[in-house]
Design a protein around this motif. Structure first.
Motif, PDB file in Angstrom:
ATOM      1  N   GLY A  51       0.793  -1.234   0.000  1.00 34.67           N
ATOM      2  CA  GLY A  51       0.000   0.000   0.000  1.00 34.67           C
ATOM      3  C   GLY A  51       0.824   1.281   0.000  1.00 34.67           C
ATOM      4  N   LEU A  52       2.153   1.162  -0.083  1.00 36.10           N
ATOM      5  CA  LEU A  52       3.001   2.354   0.050  1.00 36.10           C
ATOM      6  C   LEU A  52       3.451   2.870  -1.310  1.00 36.10           C
ATOM      7  N   ARG A  53       3.389   4.171  -1.481  1.00 31.59           N
ATOM      8  CA  ARG A  53       3.835   4.771  -2.755  1.00 31.59           C
ATOM      9  C   ARG A  53       4.594   6.063  -2.504  1.00 31.59           C
ATOM     10  N   CYS A  54       5.712   6.214  -3.222  1.00 39.74           N
ATOM     11  CA  CYS A  54       6.423   7.483  -3.155  1.00 39.74           C
ATOM     12  C   CYS A  54       6.956   7.819  -4.541  1.00 39.74           C
ATOM     13  N   ALA A  55       7.410   9.061  -4.713  1.00 40.93           N
ATOM     14  CA  ALA A  55       7.872   9.472  -6.036  1.00 40.93           C
ATOM     15  C   ALA A  55       9.006  10.478  -5.939  1.00 40.93           C
ATOM     16  N   VAL A  56       9.777  10.519  -7.009  1.00 35.59           N
ATOM     17  CA  VAL A  56      10.837  11.526  -7.158  1.00 35.59           C
ATOM     18  C   VAL A  56      10.546  12.297  -8.432  1.00 35.59           C
ATOM     19  N   ALA A  57      10.360  13.614  -8.311  1.00 34.49           N
ATOM     20  CA  ALA A  57      10.099  14.452  -9.479  1.00 34.49           C
ATOM     21  C   ALA A  57      10.849  15.768  -9.319  1.00 34.49           C
TER      22      ALA A  57
END
Ligand SMILES: [Zn+2]
Ligand SMILES: [Zn+2]
Length: 268
Positions: A137-143
Protein backbone atom coordinates in the motif's frame (compact mmCIF):
# COMPACT_ATOMS: atom_id res chain seq x y z
CA UNK A 1 5.42 -2.58 6.15
CA UNK A 2 7.59 0.48 5.91
CA UNK A 3 9.10 2.77 3.32
CA UNK A 4 12.14 4.92 4.05
CA UNK A 5 12.94 8.01 2.02
CA UNK A 6 16.01 10.15 2.56
CA UNK A 7 17.67 12.71 0.26
CA UNK A 8 21.47 12.42 0.69
CA UNK A 9 22.24 15.53 -1.37
CA UNK A 10 19.99 17.93 -3.22
CA UNK A 11 20.57 20.85 -5.57
CA UNK A 12 22.50 21.84 -8.65
CA UNK A 13 25.71 20.74 -6.93
CA UNK A 14 24.53 17.13 -6.76
CA UNK A 15 21.54 14.87 -6.18
CA UNK A 16 21.10 11.44 -4.67
CA UNK A 17 18.09 10.01 -2.88
CA UNK A 18 17.93 6.85 -0.78
CA UNK A 19 14.75 4.78 -0.82
CA UNK A 20 14.24 1.53 1.05
CA UNK A 21 11.15 -0.62 0.91
CA UNK A 22 10.28 -4.30 1.14
CA UNK A 23 13.91 -5.26 1.76
CA UNK A 24 15.05 -3.40 -1.39
CA UNK A 25 17.48 -0.48 -1.23
CA UNK A 26 17.59 1.97 -4.09
CA UNK A 27 19.51 5.13 -4.91
CA UNK A 28 17.89 7.58 -7.30
CA UNK A 29 20.78 9.41 -8.99
CA UNK A 30 24.44 9.49 -8.01
CA UNK A 31 25.27 13.14 -8.54
CA UNK A 32 28.02 13.50 -5.96
CA UNK A 33 31.44 11.88 -5.75
CA UNK A 34 31.34 8.18 -4.90
CA UNK A 35 33.21 8.81 -1.65
CA UNK A 36 30.68 11.39 -0.48
CA UNK A 37 27.71 9.21 -1.42
CA UNK A 38 29.26 6.34 0.54
CA UNK A 39 29.87 8.64 3.52
CA UNK A 40 26.30 9.95 3.56
CA UNK A 41 24.91 6.43 3.30
CA UNK A 42 27.10 5.40 6.24
CA UNK A 43 25.58 8.27 8.23
CA UNK A 44 22.18 6.61 7.92
CA UNK A 45 23.64 3.18 8.64
CA UNK A 46 23.71 1.85 5.08
CA UNK A 47 26.72 0.25 3.42
CA UNK A 48 26.94 1.06 -0.30
CA UNK A 49 27.30 -2.69 -0.98
CA UNK A 50 23.78 -3.16 0.34
CA UNK A 51 22.34 -1.00 -2.46
CA UNK A 52 20.37 -3.14 -4.92
CA UNK A 53 20.09 -0.64 -7.75
CA UNK A 54 20.90 2.89 -8.85
CA UNK A 55 18.20 4.58 -10.94
CA UNK A 56 19.17 7.57 -13.06
CA UNK A 57 16.74 10.37 -13.95
CA UNK A 58 18.90 12.03 -16.65
CA UNK A 59 22.49 12.48 -17.72
CA UNK A 60 23.24 15.95 -16.28
CA UNK A 61 26.36 15.86 -14.16
CA UNK A 62 24.54 16.83 -10.93
CA UNK A 63 22.78 13.44 -11.24
CA UNK A 64 25.59 11.14 -12.40
CA UNK A 65 28.87 12.56 -11.05
CA UNK A 66 29.75 9.52 -8.90
CA UNK A 67 28.27 6.87 -11.14
CA UNK A 68 31.40 5.67 -12.96
CA UNK A 69 33.38 5.10 -9.78
CA UNK A 70 30.47 3.39 -7.98
CA UNK A 71 30.01 1.02 -10.93
CA UNK A 72 33.66 0.13 -11.26
CA UNK A 73 34.17 -0.26 -7.52
CA UNK A 74 31.03 -2.18 -6.61
CA UNK A 75 29.48 -3.42 -9.85
CA UNK A 76 26.07 -2.05 -8.83
CA UNK A 77 23.25 -2.40 -11.38
CA UNK A 78 22.29 0.94 -12.91
CA UNK A 79 18.90 1.52 -14.52
CA UNK A 80 18.31 4.21 -17.15
CA UNK A 81 16.51 4.56 -20.45
CA UNK A 82 18.33 4.52 -23.76
CA UNK A 83 18.49 8.29 -24.22
CA UNK A 84 19.98 8.73 -20.77
CA UNK A 85 22.50 5.93 -21.33
CA UNK A 86 23.59 7.64 -24.56
CA UNK A 87 24.22 10.82 -22.60
CA UNK A 88 26.02 9.06 -19.75
CA UNK A 89 28.27 6.99 -21.98
CA UNK A 90 29.33 10.03 -24.00
CA UNK A 91 31.01 11.41 -20.91
CA UNK A 92 31.76 8.26 -18.97
CA UNK A 93 33.10 5.39 -21.05
CA UNK A 94 34.32 3.25 -18.15
CA UNK A 95 31.00 1.79 -16.99
CA UNK A 96 31.20 -2.01 -16.99
CA UNK A 97 28.61 -3.62 -19.26
CA UNK A 98 27.42 -5.88 -16.43
CA UNK A 99 26.11 -2.78 -14.61
CA UNK A 100 23.94 -1.55 -17.48
CA UNK A 101 20.18 -2.09 -17.24
CA UNK A 102 17.86 -0.39 -19.73
CA UNK A 103 14.15 0.32 -19.38
CA UNK A 104 11.54 2.00 -21.56
CA UNK A 105 10.07 5.25 -20.30
CA UNK A 106 6.47 4.65 -19.27
CA UNK A 107 6.91 0.88 -18.82
CA UNK A 108 6.90 -0.39 -15.25
CA UNK A 109 9.55 -2.78 -13.99
CA UNK A 110 10.40 -4.42 -10.68
CA UNK A 111 13.38 -4.33 -8.38
CA UNK A 112 12.73 -7.15 -5.93
CA UNK A 113 9.10 -6.67 -4.96
CA UNK A 114 9.10 -2.92 -5.59
CA UNK A 115 7.22 -1.69 -8.63
CA UNK A 116 9.03 1.12 -10.42
CA UNK A 117 7.23 3.45 -12.81
CA UNK A 118 9.51 5.75 -14.88
CA UNK A 119 7.57 8.68 -16.32
CA UNK A 120 8.65 11.46 -18.73
CA UNK A 121 9.38 14.95 -17.41
CA UNK A 122 9.89 18.25 -19.27
CA UNK A 123 13.62 19.03 -18.99
CA UNK A 124 16.47 19.81 -21.37
CA UNK A 125 18.14 16.39 -21.34
CA UNK A 126 17.99 13.43 -23.77
CA UNK A 127 15.14 11.46 -22.19
CA UNK A 128 14.60 12.69 -18.62
CA UNK A 129 12.32 10.82 -16.22
CA UNK A 130 10.91 10.91 -12.74
CA UNK A 131 10.09 7.73 -10.81
CA UNK A 132 7.25 6.51 -8.71
CA UNK A 133 7.63 3.46 -6.48
CA UNK A 134 4.94 1.18 -5.15
CA UNK A 135 5.13 -1.62 -2.64
CA UNK A 136 1.94 -3.09 -1.16
CA UNK A 137 0.00 0.00 0.00
CA UNK A 138 3.00 2.35 0.05
CA UNK A 139 3.84 4.77 -2.75
CA UNK A 140 6.42 7.48 -3.16
CA UNK A 141 7.87 9.47 -6.04
CA UNK A 142 10.84 11.53 -7.16
CA UNK A 143 10.10 14.45 -9.48
CA UNK A 144 12.81 17.08 -9.92
CA UNK A 145 14.24 18.96 -12.91
CA UNK A 146 10.76 19.86 -14.16
CA UNK A 147 10.37 22.80 -16.52
CA UNK A 148 6.65 23.10 -15.87
CA UNK A 149 3.59 21.44 -14.41
CA UNK A 150 2.34 18.82 -16.85
CA UNK A 151 -0.50 16.34 -16.66
CA UNK A 152 1.81 13.42 -17.51
CA UNK A 153 4.00 13.68 -14.46
CA UNK A 154 1.25 14.99 -12.21
CA UNK A 155 -0.78 11.94 -13.08
CA UNK A 156 2.16 9.63 -12.35
CA UNK A 157 2.76 11.04 -8.87
CA UNK A 158 -0.87 11.46 -7.85
CA UNK A 159 -1.75 9.24 -4.91
CA UNK A 160 1.80 8.95 -3.58
CA UNK A 161 2.02 9.36 0.20
CA UNK A 162 5.46 10.98 -0.11
CA UNK A 163 7.20 12.92 -2.83
CA UNK A 164 10.57 14.48 -3.50
CA UNK A 165 9.42 17.52 -5.48
CA UNK A 166 11.43 20.29 -7.07
CA UNK A 167 11.26 23.83 -5.67
CA UNK A 168 14.16 25.19 -7.67
CA UNK A 169 13.86 28.96 -7.67
CA UNK A 170 11.94 32.08 -6.96
CA UNK A 171 11.06 33.76 -10.27
CA UNK A 172 11.74 37.25 -8.87
CA UNK A 173 15.21 36.20 -7.70
CA UNK A 174 16.07 34.76 -11.12
CA UNK A 175 14.87 37.90 -12.92
CA UNK A 176 16.74 40.27 -10.63
CA UNK A 177 19.78 38.03 -10.20
CA UNK A 178 23.20 38.15 -11.84
CA UNK A 179 22.77 35.24 -14.29
CA UNK A 180 23.28 35.97 -18.01
CA UNK A 181 20.02 36.16 -19.95
CA UNK A 182 20.46 32.83 -21.78
CA UNK A 183 20.81 31.06 -18.42
CA UNK A 184 17.77 32.86 -17.02
CA UNK A 185 15.78 31.78 -20.05
CA UNK A 186 16.93 28.20 -19.57
CA UNK A 187 15.98 28.06 -15.87
CA UNK A 188 12.61 29.74 -16.41
CA UNK A 189 11.89 27.85 -19.65
CA UNK A 190 9.43 25.02 -20.14
CA UNK A 191 12.30 22.51 -20.06
CA UNK A 192 14.17 24.11 -17.18
CA UNK A 193 13.29 23.96 -13.50
CA UNK A 194 10.17 24.26 -11.35
CA UNK A 195 9.73 27.48 -9.37
CA UNK A 196 8.48 27.72 -5.79
CA UNK A 197 5.00 28.95 -6.72
CA UNK A 198 4.42 26.16 -9.24
CA UNK A 199 5.76 23.64 -6.74
CA UNK A 200 3.16 24.91 -4.26
CA UNK A 201 0.45 24.71 -6.91
CA UNK A 202 1.37 21.11 -7.80
CA UNK A 203 1.52 20.15 -4.15
CA UNK A 204 -1.94 21.55 -3.42
CA UNK A 205 -3.42 19.18 -5.92
CA UNK A 206 -1.29 16.26 -4.64
CA UNK A 207 -2.36 16.79 -1.03
CA UNK A 208 -5.94 16.28 -2.15
CA UNK A 209 -4.88 12.92 -3.58
CA UNK A 210 -3.38 11.77 -0.27
CA UNK A 211 0.19 13.07 -0.23
CA UNK A 212 1.30 13.37 3.40
CA UNK A 213 4.93 14.35 3.07
CA UNK A 214 7.06 16.38 0.69
CA UNK A 215 10.76 17.08 0.39
CA UNK A 216 11.21 20.44 -1.35
CA UNK A 217 14.24 19.65 -3.44
CA UNK A 218 16.83 20.70 -6.01
CA UNK A 219 16.88 24.27 -4.64
CA UNK A 220 19.03 26.72 -6.56
CA UNK A 221 21.89 28.11 -4.53
CA UNK A 222 21.69 31.54 -6.15
CA UNK A 223 18.00 31.89 -6.98
CA UNK A 224 16.29 30.52 -3.89
CA UNK A 225 16.48 30.32 -0.13
CA UNK A 226 15.36 27.36 1.96
CA UNK A 227 13.03 29.55 4.05
CA UNK A 228 11.57 31.20 0.94
CA UNK A 229 10.75 27.84 -0.67
CA UNK A 230 9.33 26.59 2.65
CA UNK A 231 7.23 29.70 3.28
CA UNK A 232 5.86 29.88 -0.27
CA UNK A 233 4.67 26.28 -0.09
CA UNK A 234 3.38 26.47 3.49
CA UNK A 235 1.46 29.70 2.85
CA UNK A 236 -0.29 28.13 -0.14
CA UNK A 237 -1.17 25.07 1.94
CA UNK A 238 -2.43 27.19 4.85
CA UNK A 239 -4.50 29.39 2.52
CA UNK A 240 -6.19 26.24 1.27
CA UNK A 241 -7.01 25.21 4.85
CA UNK A 242 -4.31 22.58 5.44
CA UNK A 243 -2.32 22.39 8.64
CA UNK A 244 1.38 21.95 7.95
CA UNK A 245 2.83 19.35 10.30
CA UNK A 246 -0.55 17.71 10.70
CA UNK A 247 -2.07 17.22 7.25
CA UNK A 248 1.30 17.24 5.56
CA UNK A 249 4.95 17.20 6.53
CA UNK A 250 7.04 19.74 4.61
CA UNK A 251 10.83 19.35 4.66
CA UNK A 252 13.41 21.29 2.68
CA UNK A 253 16.06 18.90 1.35
CA UNK A 254 19.57 19.87 2.34
CA UNK A 255 22.19 20.69 -0.23
CA UNK A 256 25.28 19.10 1.29
CA UNK A 257 23.92 17.17 4.21
CA UNK A 258 21.66 14.19 4.74
CA UNK A 259 18.07 15.38 5.11
CA UNK A 260 15.74 14.25 7.88
CA UNK A 261 14.67 10.73 7.06
CA UNK A 262 11.02 10.00 6.39
CA UNK A 263 9.53 6.65 7.36
CA UNK A 264 6.07 5.72 6.11
CA UNK A 265 4.31 2.75 7.59
CA UNK A 266 1.19 0.89 6.75
CA UNK A 267 -0.46 -2.10 8.40
CA UNK A 268 0.16 -5.76 7.48
ZN1 LIG B 1 19.05 18.50 -15.15
ZN1 LIG C 1 19.51 18.59 -11.80
Amino acid sequence: MRLTLCPLFSGSSGNSIYIACGGVRILVDAGMSAARIEAHLREIGVDIREIDAILITHEHVDHVRGLGVLCRKYGLPVYANEGTWDGILLRESGIPLRCVRTFYTGEDFYIGGVNVHPFPIPHDANEPVGYSFAFKGLRCAVATDLGQIQDTWMHAVTGCQAIVLEANHDVEMVNRGPYPSHLKRRILGKKGHLNNADCARALLSLVKSGTQAVFLSHLSQDNNLPELAYNTVCEALCDAGYVVGEDIRVTVSRRDRVSDMLVLECGE
